[in-house]
Enzyme design. Structure first.
Site, PDB file in Angstrom:
ATOM      1  N   GLY A  95       9.981  -8.216   3.642  1.00  0.00           N
ATOM      2  CA  GLY A  95       8.837  -7.756   2.859  1.00  0.00           C
ATOM      3  C   GLY A  95       9.257  -7.274   1.495  1.00  0.00           C
ATOM      4  N   GLU A 120      -6.548  -7.081   3.873  1.00  0.00           N
ATOM      5  CA  GLU A 120      -7.043  -6.738   5.212  1.00  0.00           C
ATOM      6  C   GLU A 120      -6.081  -5.694   5.767  1.00  0.00           C
ATOM      7  OE1 GLU A 120      -9.794  -7.812   6.390  1.00  0.00           O
ATOM      8  OE2 GLU A 120     -10.186  -9.481   5.044  1.00  0.00           O
ATOM      9  N   GLU A 126      -4.450   5.873  11.760  1.00  0.00           N
ATOM     10  CA  GLU A 126      -4.189   4.737  12.633  1.00  0.00           C
ATOM     11  C   GLU A 126      -2.887   4.942  13.398  1.00  0.00           C
ATOM     12  OE1 GLU A 126      -3.114   0.910  10.825  1.00  0.00           O
ATOM     13  OE2 GLU A 126      -4.729   0.061  12.016  1.00  0.00           O
ATOM     14  N   LYS A 161       4.223 -16.357   4.145  1.00  0.00           N
ATOM     15  CA  LYS A 161       5.293 -15.391   4.408  1.00  0.00           C
ATOM     16  C   LYS A 161       4.928 -14.579   5.656  1.00  0.00           C
ATOM     17  CE  LYS A 161       7.085 -11.132   3.925  1.00  0.00           C
ATOM     18  NZ  LYS A 161       7.567 -11.137   5.249  1.00  0.00           N
ATOM     19  N   VAL A 169      10.782 -11.069  -0.445  1.00  0.00           N
ATOM     20  CA  VAL A 169       9.852 -12.198  -0.546  1.00  0.00           C
ATOM     21  C   VAL A 169       8.441 -11.719  -0.934  1.00  0.00           C
ATOM     22  CG1 VAL A 169       8.788 -14.089   0.751  1.00  0.00           C
ATOM     23  CG2 VAL A 169      11.200 -13.556   1.083  1.00  0.00           C
ATOM     24  N   GLY A 170       8.040 -10.549  -0.392  1.00  0.00           N
ATOM     25  CA  GLY A 170       6.687 -10.042  -0.668  1.00  0.00           C
ATOM     26  C   GLY A 170       6.423  -9.853  -2.158  1.00  0.00           C
ATOM     27  N   CYS A 194      -6.015  -4.346  14.677  1.00  0.00           N
ATOM     28  CA  CYS A 194      -6.542  -3.525  13.578  1.00  0.00           C
ATOM     29  C   CYS A 194      -7.987  -3.117  13.812  1.00  0.00           C
ATOM     30  CB  CYS A 194      -6.387  -4.265  12.262  1.00  0.00           C
ATOM     31  SG  CYS A 194      -7.040  -5.918  12.335  1.00  0.00           S
ATOM     32  N   GLY A 232      10.998 -14.165   5.356  1.00  0.00           N
ATOM     33  CA  GLY A 232      12.000 -13.256   4.791  1.00  0.00           C
ATOM     34  C   GLY A 232      11.477 -11.844   4.734  1.00  0.00           C
TER      35      GLY A 232
HETATM   36  P1  NAD Z   1       3.239  -4.189   6.792  1.00  0.00           P
HETATM   37  O1  NAD Z   1       2.291  -3.792   5.733  1.00  0.00           O
HETATM   38  O2  NAD Z   1       4.501  -3.461   6.931  1.00  0.00           O
HETATM   39  O3  NAD Z   1       3.655  -5.733   6.626  1.00  0.00           O
HETATM   40  C1  NAD Z   1       2.705  -6.762   6.489  1.00  0.00           C
HETATM   41  C2  NAD Z   1       3.344  -7.935   5.780  1.00  0.00           C
HETATM   42  O4  NAD Z   1       3.629  -7.541   4.440  1.00  0.00           O
HETATM   43  C3  NAD Z   1       4.683  -8.369   6.377  1.00  0.00           C
HETATM   44  O5  NAD Z   1       4.795  -9.773   6.265  1.00  0.00           O
HETATM   45  C4  NAD Z   1       5.688  -7.681   5.480  1.00  0.00           C
HETATM   46  O6  NAD Z   1       6.948  -8.314   5.443  1.00  0.00           O
HETATM   47  C5  NAD Z   1       4.993  -7.797   4.144  1.00  0.00           C
HETATM   48  N1  NAD Z   1       5.439  -6.832   3.126  1.00  0.00           N
HETATM   49  C6  NAD Z   1       6.134  -5.690   3.306  1.00  0.00           C
HETATM   50  N2  NAD Z   1       6.355  -5.099   2.107  1.00  0.00           N
HETATM   51  C7  NAD Z   1       5.778  -5.875   1.171  1.00  0.00           C
HETATM   52  C8  NAD Z   1       5.643  -5.783  -0.249  1.00  0.00           C
HETATM   53  N3  NAD Z   1       6.157  -4.774  -0.932  1.00  0.00           N
HETATM   54  N4  NAD Z   1       4.951  -6.745  -0.890  1.00  0.00           N
HETATM   55  C9  NAD Z   1       4.385  -7.761  -0.202  1.00  0.00           C
HETATM   56  N5  NAD Z   1       4.514  -7.923   1.126  1.00  0.00           N
HETATM   57  C10 NAD Z   1       5.191  -6.984   1.813  1.00  0.00           C
HETATM   58  O7  NAD Z   1       2.367  -4.156   8.118  1.00  0.00           O
HETATM   59  P2  NAD Z   1       2.840  -4.498   9.580  1.00  0.00           P
HETATM   60  O8  NAD Z   1       3.626  -3.351  10.079  1.00  0.00           O
HETATM   61  O9  NAD Z   1       3.490  -5.815   9.575  1.00  0.00           O
HETATM   62  O10 NAD Z   1       1.405  -4.612  10.344  1.00  0.00           O
HETATM   63  C11 NAD Z   1       0.732  -3.516  10.881  1.00  0.00           C
HETATM   64  C12 NAD Z   1      -0.403  -3.072   9.959  1.00  0.00           C
HETATM   65  O11 NAD Z   1      -1.256  -4.164   9.611  1.00  0.00           O
HETATM   66  C13 NAD Z   1      -1.325  -2.082  10.623  1.00  0.00           C
HETATM   67  O12 NAD Z   1      -1.598  -1.027   9.738  1.00  0.00           O
HETATM   68  C14 NAD Z   1      -2.601  -2.859  10.897  1.00  0.00           C
HETATM   69  O13 NAD Z   1      -3.759  -2.130  10.983  1.00  0.00           O
HETATM   70  C15 NAD Z   1      -2.631  -3.797   9.771  1.00  0.00           C
HETATM   71  N6  NAD Z   1      -3.427  -4.971  10.118  1.00  0.00           N
HETATM   72  C16 NAD Z   1      -4.649  -5.162   9.536  1.00  0.00           C
HETATM   73  C17 NAD Z   1      -5.435  -6.262   9.869  1.00  0.00           C
HETATM   74  C18 NAD Z   1      -6.768  -6.516   9.249  1.00  0.00           C
HETATM   75  O14 NAD Z   1      -7.285  -7.617   9.362  1.00  0.00           O
HETATM   76  N7  NAD Z   1      -7.377  -5.591   8.576  1.00  0.00           N
HETATM   77  C19 NAD Z   1      -4.955  -7.176  10.783  1.00  0.00           C
HETATM   78  C20 NAD Z   1      -3.709  -6.943  11.364  1.00  0.00           C
HETATM   79  C21 NAD Z   1      -2.943  -5.837  11.010  1.00  0.00           C
END
Ligand code: NAD
Length: 470
Positions: free
Chosen positions: A202, A244, A377, A169, A205-206, A278, A200
């Protein structure tokens, strides 16, 4: 080039979805693609296909898994140019960054898991026990938008090497590279159903993936806010969640370091991928006696970075991924300024002549200890310079956030740097600019997450053990 896709991948076959979402190029605002908006029923189909495929894939040898992963690396390599173009178009990463840090690294990671699959014994003896290393089952791979291909490779490579099957996803903003990854999967001997794709939202699908009874492991990369929700659900269902999450990593420059080299590398780390990394070092800690010098050097470096068209090889920073992200970064900068911070490079003003979501590489100094700009962050091209009194103070300052993902130590004395590195509460530390190692475990302490990706440690997240006594 545009990528108009409207399908989910279930059991090796593309199936059309009635609903789609558009993908914007953040540098231009133009639509460069679209992706299917999968439903809960699609998720169920994808998980069922993965579960069924797991019966045979889970019984393959390490040699067979290694062979298939090797083919996948090759199939990705043959479409490298398109993967780079898609990364530039959907993330806004400058072309050189897209090549090196997004696409080539992803291919290298898949290759590393091909070797790990071949080299990892599936049976071990301990006393009168035979230990069976077994796949955990279906892995939901939920990825963010900042390094979509790299994050996918880290999850899928490890899961397949462990004998697991997957449902992918991608983030809503950046699904194209995941489609191209699946195109590559279909060119290999990987059996149908081992990799399924349900793009799809978050919110639909999440949770459908996380809550699905046949998903054994949720491998999630994203924000700490969503990671907390995923972890809560996984805890309730007693299933594994590898999380992560975010970071606020410190680059600790000791007084015997080559200060110019340390400052320049720290600025470059903070600004890589427009600060949407990140593990970026977004805080630079310098001895109070060198503070003025370090601030000047940081400003010089940041001002020299070229912001603009990511398809141009001369560009250092492209746009950030979306208007929402840009506004959130500017709010963080303006908030810091309101609380007394000084902008020594960049700042919130728009860049003339650029229509996309661009943010100037920004360096802040003069902030109070504990100011949110030093602990929260921002996920944009913003570096904060902080002064410390002595090494103990530097370590306390570096550890003074809720995150613990990465960090750096700079010193003329490597043993001294190692000692400081061993006292930082963080998952990765680079000494004197040492390069990223895709075989080393990657993951966070504290709110930066749970579990580790990459290398031999990475496959443990997807492994269950059965101990058989003889
Ligand atoms: P996000 O948490 O909004 O989304 C991440 C993914 O989760 C997306 O695919 C999203 O659609 C999905 N998602 C959203 N709601 C969900 C739910 N309720 N259940 C399951 N899945 C759901 O994050 P973002 O805005 O896409 O990415 C930025 C963030 O990611 C930053 O905070 C960054 O630090 C972090 N990040 C961490 C790492 C790491 O390895 N530690 C790497 C990259 C990014």
């Amino acid at each position: 080039m545009t990528w108009m896709r409207d399908t989910v991948l279930i059991d090796g076959r593309w199936q059309r979805c009635p609903a789609v979402t558009a993908v914007e190029n953040p540098a231009t605002g133009e639509v460069v693609g679209q992706a299917a908006a999968a439903t809960v029923a699609d998720v169920d189909d994808g998980v069922r296909a993965a579960y069924a495929a797991g019966v045979n894939w889970g019984r393959t040898t390490g040699e067979q898994r290694g062979k298939a992963l090797g083919e996948l690396a090759e199939a990705l390599r043959t479409r490298r140019d398109e993967l780079v173009a898609a990364t530039v178009a959907e993330v806004g990463a400058p072309i050189a960054v897209a090549e090196e840090s997004h696409v080539d690294l992803a291919i290298e990671i898949i290759e590393s898991f091909a070797a790990i699959a071949r080299d990892t014994p599936l049976i071990e003896r301990v006393g009168n026990s035979v230990l069976l290393r077994r796949p955990a089952g279906v892995v939901a791979c939920i990825t963010p938008w900042n390094y979509p291909l790299y994050q996918l490779a880290a999850k899928v490579g490890a899961a397949l090497a462990a004998g697991c099957t997957t449902v992918l996803k991608p983030a809503e903003l950046t699904p194209i590279t995941t489609y191209l990854f699946c195109d590559a999967v279909l060119e290999t001997s990987l059996p149908a159903g081992v990799v399924n794709l349900v793009p799809g939202s978050g919110s639909v699908v999440g949770p459908a993936l996380t809550e699905h009874p046949d998903v054994a492991v949720v491998s999630f990369t994203g924000s700490t806010v969503v990671g907390r929700q995923v972890g809560r659900t996984a805890g309730e269902l007693i299933k594994r969640a590898c999380l992560e999450l975010g970071g606020k990593s410190a680059s600790v420059i000791l007084e015997d370091a080559d200060i110019a080299a340390a400052v320049f590398a720290t600025v470059d780390s903070a600004m890589l991928n427009s600060g949407q990394t990140c593990s970026a070092w977004t805080r630079m800690l310098v001895p109070r006696s060198r503070y003025g010098e370090a601030v000047q050097l940081a400003a010089t470096r940041a001002n020299a970075l070229v912001v603009g068209d990511p398809t141009d090889r001369g560009t250092d920073l492209g746009p950030v991924v979306s208007l929402k992200q840009r506004l959130s970064i500017l709010a963080a900068v303006n908030g810091a300024v309101d609380r007394g911070a000084t902008i020594v490079a960049g700042g919130p003003d728009p860049l003339p002549g650029l229509v996309g979501h661009f943010v100037r590489p920004t360096v802040l100094c003069g902030v109070e200890r504990g100011d949110p700009v030093t602990t929260e962050e921002i996920f944009g091209p913003v570096l904060v310079v902080e002064a410390y009194e002595d090494v103990e103070d530097a370590i306390a300052l570096a550890n003074g956030t809720d995150y613990g993902l990465a960090g750096a130590v700079w010193s003329g004395d490597v043993d001294r740097a190692l000692d400081v590195a061993g006292r930082l509460e963080t998952g990765q530390v680079d000494i004197n600019g040492a390069k990223f190692n895709p075989l080393a475990p990657f993951g966070g302490w504290k709110l930066s997450g749970l579990g580790r990706e990459l290398g031999t440690v990475g496959i443990e997240e997807f492994t269950e053990w059965t101990a058989v006594q003889l």
